[in-house]
Design an enzyme around this catalytic site. Structure first.
Site, PDB file in Angstrom:
ATOM      1  N   GLY A 195       0.819  -1.216   0.000  1.00  0.00           N
ATOM      2  CA  GLY A 195       0.000   0.000   0.000  1.00  0.00           C
ATOM      3  C   GLY A 195       0.845   1.255   0.000  1.00  0.00           C
ATOM      4  O   GLY A 195       2.080   1.206   0.011  1.00  0.00           O
ATOM      5  N   GLU A 215      -1.055 -10.874   2.777  1.00  0.00           N
ATOM      6  CA  GLU A 215      -0.827 -10.088   4.006  1.00  0.00           C
ATOM      7  C   GLU A 215      -1.200 -10.914   5.235  1.00  0.00           C
ATOM      8  O   GLU A 215      -0.484 -10.913   6.242  1.00  0.00           O
ATOM      9  CB  GLU A 215      -1.658  -8.799   3.966  1.00  0.00           C
ATOM     10  N   LYS A 225      -7.580   6.570   9.776  1.00  0.00           N
ATOM     11  CA  LYS A 225      -7.933   5.141   9.707  1.00  0.00           C
ATOM     12  C   LYS A 225      -8.525   4.614  11.021  1.00  0.00           C
ATOM     13  O   LYS A 225      -9.013   3.486  11.082  1.00  0.00           O
ATOM     14  CB  LYS A 225      -6.686   4.309   9.360  1.00  0.00           C
TER      15      LYS A 225
HETATM   16  C1  5RP Z   1      -3.541  -3.587   0.952  1.00  0.00           C
HETATM   17  C2  5RP Z   1      -3.843  -3.164   2.335  1.00  0.00           C
HETATM   18  C3  5RP Z   1      -3.314  -1.842   2.783  1.00  0.00           C
HETATM   19  O1  5RP Z   1      -2.604  -2.014   3.967  1.00  0.00           O
HETATM   20  C4  5RP Z   1      -4.453  -0.905   3.018  1.00  0.00           C
HETATM   21  O2  5RP Z   1      -5.272  -0.853   1.866  1.00  0.00           O
HETATM   22  C5  5RP Z   1      -3.973   0.504   3.372  1.00  0.00           C
HETATM   23  O3  5RP Z   1      -3.436   1.099   2.241  1.00  0.00           O
HETATM   24  P1  5RP Z   1      -2.782   2.544   2.247  1.00  0.00           P
HETATM   25  O4  5RP Z   1      -1.555   2.467   3.087  1.00  0.00           O
HETATM   26  O5  5RP Z   1      -2.501   2.809   0.799  1.00  0.00           O
HETATM   27  O6  5RP Z   1      -3.797   3.510   2.809  1.00  0.00           O
HETATM   28  O7  5RP Z   1      -4.483  -3.828   3.098  1.00  0.00           O
HETATM   29  O8  5RP Z   1      -4.185  -4.787   0.613  1.00  0.00           O
END
Ligand code: 5RP
Length: 218
Positions: free
Chosen positions: A29, A103, A121
């Protein structure tokens, strides 16, 4: 401070948790991309990384960090990854980048999961972010019908094929009161590979980037 700057601060703060000569589990990400940039500055002090996606693998290799196959290592002390939502119990929704299955595998192996997020978040109740669910393609209609029975509005993510050759259904409208129970229940639907609830294996440490600095939640 922009959201991206808060992500970057949290990501760089994760360097403190990396031990010398370790192999580092690396998520996926935009927040993790900042972490990979940070990790590259200490690449000579670590053995390398285990990656959770083709995207992260490419960036790690491009910056000269050795990438190990998870099957070739017997233990992994630490995993650094972002999240789409995280609650006070350090349970998360993940999979916005479609990398949830790998993940979840790397997180399961790791001794310590350090989650790096910006303060947007943090939530009281998981579920405003549509819950990503990786499905075997031939089961996507069936899984969607089962999700409707649970009160969700399933939306097939168009044009996305995961690193494992599967599809993603985003389940909208779920109020996730019991993340552990729902994680298990979704796993029991035939055709579901993984769901994006990380409740059974939540984070151990959360680094929250905000305009007033990065907070460490243990
Ligand atoms: C990818 C994920 C990422 O950790 C999640 O989407 C957060 O992304 P970002 O750091 O771009 O906000 O789970 O599958």
């Amino acid at each position: 401070m922009t959201q991206d700057e808060m992500k970057r601060d949290a990501a760089w703060a994760a360097l403190e948790f990396i031990s010398k000569d370790s192999i580092v589990g690396v998520g996926t990400g935009s927040t993790v991309n900042h972490f990979i940039d940070a990790l590259a500055t200490i690449k000579d002090d670590i053995r390398g990384a285990v990656s959770s996606s083709e995207q992260s693998t490419a960036k790690l290799k491009q910056l000269g960090i050795t990438v190990f196959d998870l099957n070739d290592i017997s233990e992994l002390s630490i995993y650094i990854d972002g999240a789409d939502e995280i609650n006070d119990q350090k349970q998360m929704i993940k999979g916005g980048g479609a990398a949830l299955t790998r993940e979840k595998i790397v997180a399961a192996v790791a001794g310590t999961f350090v989650c790096i997020v910006d303060s947007t978040k943090q939530v009281e109740l998981l579920g405003r972010f549509p819950l990503p669910i990786e499905v075997i393609p031939m089961a996507s209609s069936y899984v969607s019908r089962e999700l409707e029975k649970l009160g969700a509005k399933p939306v097939l993510r168009q044009g996305v094929i995961t690193d494992n050759g599967n599809q993603i259904i985003d389940a909208h409208g779920l109020q996730i009161i019991d993340p552990l129970a729902l994680e298990q229940q979704l796993n029991n639907i035939v055709g579901v590979v993984t769901n994006g609830l990380f409740a059974r294996r939540g984070a151990d440490i959360v680094l929250v980037g905000s305009s007033s600095g990065t907070r460490v939640l243990k």
